[in-house]
Write an enzyme that holds these catalytic residues in place. Structure first.
Site, PDB file in Angstrom:
ATOM      1  N   GLY A  19      -4.892  31.578  35.710  1.00 28.59           N
ATOM      2  CA  GLY A  19      -4.647  31.549  34.263  1.00 28.59           C
ATOM      3  C   GLY A  19      -5.428  30.419  33.610  1.00 28.59           C
ATOM      4  N   ARG A  29     -16.614  19.787  31.872  1.00 31.62           N
ATOM      5  CA  ARG A  29     -17.523  18.773  31.300  1.00 31.62           C
ATOM      6  C   ARG A  29     -17.570  17.524  32.181  1.00 31.62           C
ATOM      7  NH1 ARG A  29     -16.494  14.390  27.938  1.00 31.62           N
ATOM      8  NH2 ARG A  29     -18.056  13.895  26.353  1.00 31.62           N
ATOM      9  N   VAL A  32     -19.466  18.191  35.427  1.00 34.61           N
ATOM     10  CA  VAL A  32     -20.913  18.294  35.201  1.00 34.61           C
ATOM     11  C   VAL A  32     -21.511  16.917  34.881  1.00 34.61           C
ATOM     12  CG1 VAL A  32     -22.689  19.297  33.680  1.00 34.61           C
ATOM     13  CG2 VAL A  32     -20.796  20.717  34.508  1.00 34.61           C
ATOM     14  N   ARG A  80      -8.689  36.884  37.840  1.00 32.77           N
ATOM     15  CA  ARG A  80      -7.936  36.990  39.086  1.00 32.77           C
ATOM     16  C   ARG A  80      -8.731  37.981  39.941  1.00 32.77           C
ATOM     17  NH1 ARG A  80      -3.200  34.062  37.775  1.00 32.77           N
ATOM     18  NH2 ARG A  80      -2.675  34.282  35.592  1.00 32.77           N
ATOM     19  N   CYS A  81      -9.142  37.560  41.116  1.00 28.23           N
ATOM     20  CA  CYS A  81     -10.048  38.364  41.945  1.00 28.23           C
ATOM     21  C   CYS A  81      -9.326  38.830  43.199  1.00 28.23           C
ATOM     22  CB  CYS A  81     -11.283  37.535  42.296  1.00 28.23           C
ATOM     23  SG  CYS A  81     -12.369  38.351  43.465  1.00 28.23           S
ATOM     24  N   ASP A 111      -2.104  26.925  42.048  1.00 27.91           N
ATOM     25  CA  ASP A 111      -1.797  27.041  43.476  1.00 27.91           C
ATOM     26  C   ASP A 111      -2.531  28.196  44.163  1.00 27.91           C
ATOM     27  OD1 ASP A 111      -0.204  25.192  44.663  1.00 27.91           O
ATOM     28  OD2 ASP A 111       1.674  26.014  43.876  1.00 27.91           O
ATOM     29  N   SER A 113      -5.295  29.663  43.296  1.00 28.50           N
ATOM     30  CA  SER A 113      -6.721  29.352  43.395  1.00 28.50           C
ATOM     31  C   SER A 113      -6.978  28.387  44.550  1.00 28.50           C
ATOM     32  CB  SER A 113      -7.215  28.721  42.092  1.00 28.50           C
ATOM     33  OG  SER A 113      -6.913  29.581  41.019  1.00 28.50           O
ATOM     34  N   THR A 133      -3.324  24.165  35.096  1.00 30.45           N
ATOM     35  CA  THR A 133      -2.378  25.234  34.752  1.00 30.45           C
ATOM     36  C   THR A 133      -1.360  24.662  33.780  1.00 30.45           C
ATOM     37  OG1 THR A 133      -0.525  26.588  35.553  1.00 30.45           O
ATOM     38  CG2 THR A 133      -1.146  24.759  36.940  1.00 30.45           C
ATOM     39  N   ILE A 134      -0.974  25.457  32.801  1.00 27.52           N
ATOM     40  CA  ILE A 134      -0.003  24.952  31.821  1.00 27.52           C
ATOM     41  C   ILE A 134       1.379  24.760  32.448  1.00 27.52           C
ATOM     42  CG2 ILE A 134      -1.188  25.974  29.839  1.00 27.52           C
ATOM     43  CD1 ILE A 134       1.108  28.083  29.737  1.00 27.52           C
ATOM     44  N   ASP A 135       1.602  25.381  33.630  1.00 29.19           N
ATOM     45  CA  ASP A 135       2.964  25.435  34.191  1.00 29.19           C
ATOM     46  C   ASP A 135       3.437  24.129  34.840  1.00 29.19           C
ATOM     47  OD1 ASP A 135       2.779  28.080  33.444  1.00 29.19           O
ATOM     48  OD2 ASP A 135       2.201  28.769  35.437  1.00 29.19           O
ATOM     49  N   ASP A 137       3.312  23.325  37.855  1.00 29.33           N
ATOM     50  CA  ASP A 137       4.118  23.724  39.016  1.00 29.33           C
ATOM     51  C   ASP A 137       3.419  23.481  40.355  1.00 29.33           C
ATOM     52  OD1 ASP A 137       2.162  25.613  38.713  1.00 29.33           O
ATOM     53  OD2 ASP A 137       3.471  27.348  38.871  1.00 29.33           O
ATOM     54  N   MET A 177       6.612  29.991  28.482  1.00 30.95           N
ATOM     55  CA  MET A 177       5.955  30.261  29.772  1.00 30.95           C
ATOM     56  C   MET A 177       6.363  29.252  30.838  1.00 30.95           C
ATOM     57  SD  MET A 177       2.126  31.502  28.914  1.00 30.95           S
ATOM     58  CE  MET A 177       1.792  33.240  28.647  1.00 30.95           C
ATOM     59  N   ARG A 179       5.945  30.473  34.476  1.00 24.81           N
ATOM     60  CA  ARG A 179       6.108  31.275  35.703  1.00 24.81           C
ATOM     61  C   ARG A 179       7.491  31.014  36.327  1.00 24.81           C
ATOM     62  NH1 ARG A 179       0.812  33.289  38.559  1.00 24.81           N
ATOM     63  NH2 ARG A 179       0.905  31.502  39.950  1.00 24.81           N
ATOM     64  N   HIS A 258       1.092  34.185  24.769  1.00 28.06           N
ATOM     65  CA  HIS A 258      -0.191  33.545  25.063  1.00 28.06           C
ATOM     66  C   HIS A 258      -0.635  32.477  24.082  1.00 28.06           C
ATOM     67  CE1 HIS A 258      -0.477  36.583  28.161  1.00 28.06           C
ATOM     68  NE2 HIS A 258      -1.365  35.786  28.711  1.00 28.06           N
ATOM     69  N   ILE A 259       0.063  32.309  22.963  1.00 27.79           N
ATOM     70  CA  ILE A 259      -0.355  31.175  22.105  1.00 27.79           C
ATOM     71  C   ILE A 259      -0.204  29.860  22.890  1.00 27.79           C
ATOM     72  CG2 ILE A 259       0.157  32.236  19.866  1.00 27.79           C
ATOM     73  CD1 ILE A 259       2.559  30.287  19.684  1.00 27.79           C
TER      74      ILE A 259
HETATM   75  P1  ATP Z   1      -1.904  30.068  37.447  1.00 28.47           P
HETATM   76  O1  ATP Z   1      -0.860  29.151  38.022  1.00 28.47           O
HETATM   77  O2  ATP Z   1      -2.390  29.622  36.137  1.00 28.47           O
HETATM   78  O3  ATP Z   1      -1.530  31.526  37.464  1.00 28.47           O
HETATM   79  P2  ATP Z   1      -3.315  30.386  39.946  1.00 28.47           P
HETATM   80  O4  ATP Z   1      -4.539  29.742  40.478  1.00 28.47           O
HETATM   81  O5  ATP Z   1      -2.048  30.127  40.716  1.00 28.47           O
HETATM   82  O6  ATP Z   1      -3.185  29.959  38.424  1.00 28.47           O
HETATM   83  P3  ATP Z   1      -3.472  33.131  40.939  1.00 28.47           P
HETATM   84  O7  ATP Z   1      -3.632  34.407  40.204  1.00 28.47           O
HETATM   85  O8  ATP Z   1      -2.308  32.980  41.843  1.00 28.47           O
HETATM   86  O9  ATP Z   1      -3.548  31.970  39.839  1.00 28.47           O
HETATM   87  O10 ATP Z   1      -4.789  32.908  41.851  1.00 28.47           O
HETATM   88  C1  ATP Z   1      -6.085  32.954  41.267  1.00 28.47           C
HETATM   89  C2  ATP Z   1      -7.062  33.609  42.237  1.00 28.47           C
HETATM   90  O11 ATP Z   1      -7.135  32.845  43.450  1.00 28.47           O
HETATM   91  C3  ATP Z   1      -6.663  35.016  42.698  1.00 28.47           C
HETATM   92  O12 ATP Z   1      -7.028  36.009  41.779  1.00 28.47           O
HETATM   93  C4  ATP Z   1      -7.447  35.148  43.988  1.00 28.47           C
HETATM   94  O13 ATP Z   1      -8.807  35.447  43.734  1.00 28.47           O
HETATM   95  C5  ATP Z   1      -7.368  33.722  44.555  1.00 28.47           C
HETATM   96  N1  ATP Z   1      -6.258  33.633  45.520  1.00 28.47           N
HETATM   97  C6  ATP Z   1      -4.944  33.525  45.267  1.00 28.47           C
HETATM   98  N2  ATP Z   1      -4.208  33.484  46.407  1.00 28.47           N
HETATM   99  C7  ATP Z   1      -5.116  33.591  47.420  1.00 28.47           C
HETATM  100  C8  ATP Z   1      -5.012  33.631  48.857  1.00 28.47           C
HETATM  101  N3  ATP Z   1      -3.842  33.521  49.472  1.00 28.47           N
HETATM  102  N4  ATP Z   1      -6.169  33.733  49.551  1.00 28.47           N
HETATM  103  C9  ATP Z   1      -7.368  33.828  48.936  1.00 28.47           C
HETATM  104  N5  ATP Z   1      -7.526  33.798  47.604  1.00 28.47           N
HETATM  105  C10 ATP Z   1      -6.420  33.683  46.845  1.00 28.47           C
END
Ligand code: ATP
Length: 328
Positions: A19, A29, A32, A80-81, A111, A113, A133-135, A137, A177, A179, A258-259
């Site tokens: 997020g 910034r 870099v 999110r991948c 977390d 990520s 992250t805004i959370d 957490d 928000m 989570r 989302h604001i």
């Molecule tokens: P937020 O707390 O703002 O949601 P986040 O980093 O916890 O941020 P996630 O959606 O949990 O958000 O994770 C972001 C991306 O990190 C995922 O879309 C994925 O590509 C990768 N990711 C998350 N968990 C794993 C994992 N266990 N192994 C590999 N990649 C991961």
């Protein structure tokens, strides 16, 4: 986890993942500019791990990050991948880092990520994580970039909702928000002078913890009542309806949504992002890798990524008690 880079770091990639949070731009910034200062080349990777897999990256310099410190969101964009959660995805990410000759990766995110970062570190690509992250957490750090800005947005919304609630003698339910954590909710309940705060960390009983408190407030002559509901509790619309049916008091429900993710970052978020970004690059320069940059007692410290991910965060019982005392 091996915490030393074997060779000097000459070129790194930086990405934002998960997020978005206000202050991510300030962190990009800082990374870099610190790279420029220490003579390290830096590539900006678009859309988080998605962009890494696609090789969607470009060289950045001090000028690439002009005029972004005050902007919310992330100029690198985030995503999110799903593919990156698989071993195949991780191996592909490592391969793409080799293609672009990246010696290390700086990941700005939450977390999830960092779990991805740990997996690619295990494949041999050194990483550094910056909590964004805004959370708020993330267990290893007292603070995450974006938290203060999001809280100020919520506080502003509560102030405004209170104005209209008191004119109509309403009970206003406001969902915020966070989570599965109640950090935004609890802090904003105190800052906004809410009568009730419901958080996932503390199960509640509607009669005792909501209805009775609101009726007590009415009997003390109050003209408005604010109930903060954390996202992890949810069900705000139904709850508002139920309280109206039981008490006869008019209720409204507002899901802030989302604001809370947008807006110009506060001073705190810009400063923490700046300090974390610089610390991340200093670690890389010193060959200290596979770390999360944590904010502890007004200082940035580097914690081993595996240890950092194992730390559970608990809402301070003192803040829960303070909120209850102040509601009286
Ligand atoms: P937020 O707390 O703002 O949601 P986040 O980093 O916890 O941020 P996630 O959606 O949990 O958000 O994770 C972001 C991306 O990190 C995922 O879309 C994925 O590509 C990768 N990711 C998350 N968990 C794993 C994992 N266990 N192994 C590999 N990649 C991961």
């Amino acid at each position: 986890m091996d915490n030393q880079a074997n060779n000097p770091i000459k070129r790194i990639g930086v990405l934002t993942s998960g997020g978005d949070a206000p202050g991510m731009n300030a962190a990009i910034r800082a990374v870099v500019r610190a790279c420029t200062y220490y003579g390290i080349q830096v590539y900006g990777i678009k859309r988080g791990y998605r962009g890494l897999l696609d090789g969607d990256m470009f060289e950045m310099n001090a000028r690439s990050v002009s005029d972004i410190i005050y902007r919310g969101g992330t100029i690198l964009q985030t995503a999110r991948c799903h593919t990156f959660r698989s071993h195949e995805g991780i191996v592909k990410g490592k391969k793409m880092a080799e293609v672009f000759q990246l010696d290390a990766l700086v990941v700005i995110g939450g977390d999830g990520s960092f779990k991805g970062a740990l997996e690619i570190a295990r494949e041999g690509l050194p990483v550094i994580g910056i909590p964004g992250t805004i959370d708020n957490d993330i267990g290893c750090t007292d603070y995450t970039i974006g938290f203060d800005t999001a809280m100020n947005t919520v506080r502003d919304a509560i102030d405004k909702i209170k104005d209209t609630a008191s004119s109509h003698e309403r009970c206003s339910f406001v969902e915020v928000m966070g989570r599965n954590a109640g950090y935004i909710a609890m802090n904003c309940a105190i800052a906004g002078g809410a009568e009730v705060c419901l958080i996932p960390e503390k199960p509640y009983n509607i009669d005792v913890d909501v209805v009775k408190k609101i009726i007590d407030c009415r009997n003390r002559g109050k003209h408005h009542y604010v109930v903060i509901v954390a996202e992890g509790v949810g069900g705000t619309m139904l709850l508002a309806e139920e309280v109206k049916n039981i008490t006869g008091i008019e209720t409204t429900a507002t899901i802030l949504g989302h604001i809370q993710r947008g807006g110009s970052p506060t001073v705190k978020d810009r400063v923490v992002a700046g300090m974390m970004g610089v610390k991340a690059v200093q670690c890389l320069k010193n060959g200290e890798v596979n770390k999360i940059i944590a904010y502890k007692g007004d200082k940035c410290v580097a914690i081993d990524i595996e240890e950092a991910l194992a730390v559970q965060k608990q809402l301070d019982p003192d803040i829960i008690l303070a909120s209850e005392i102040l509601n009286v």
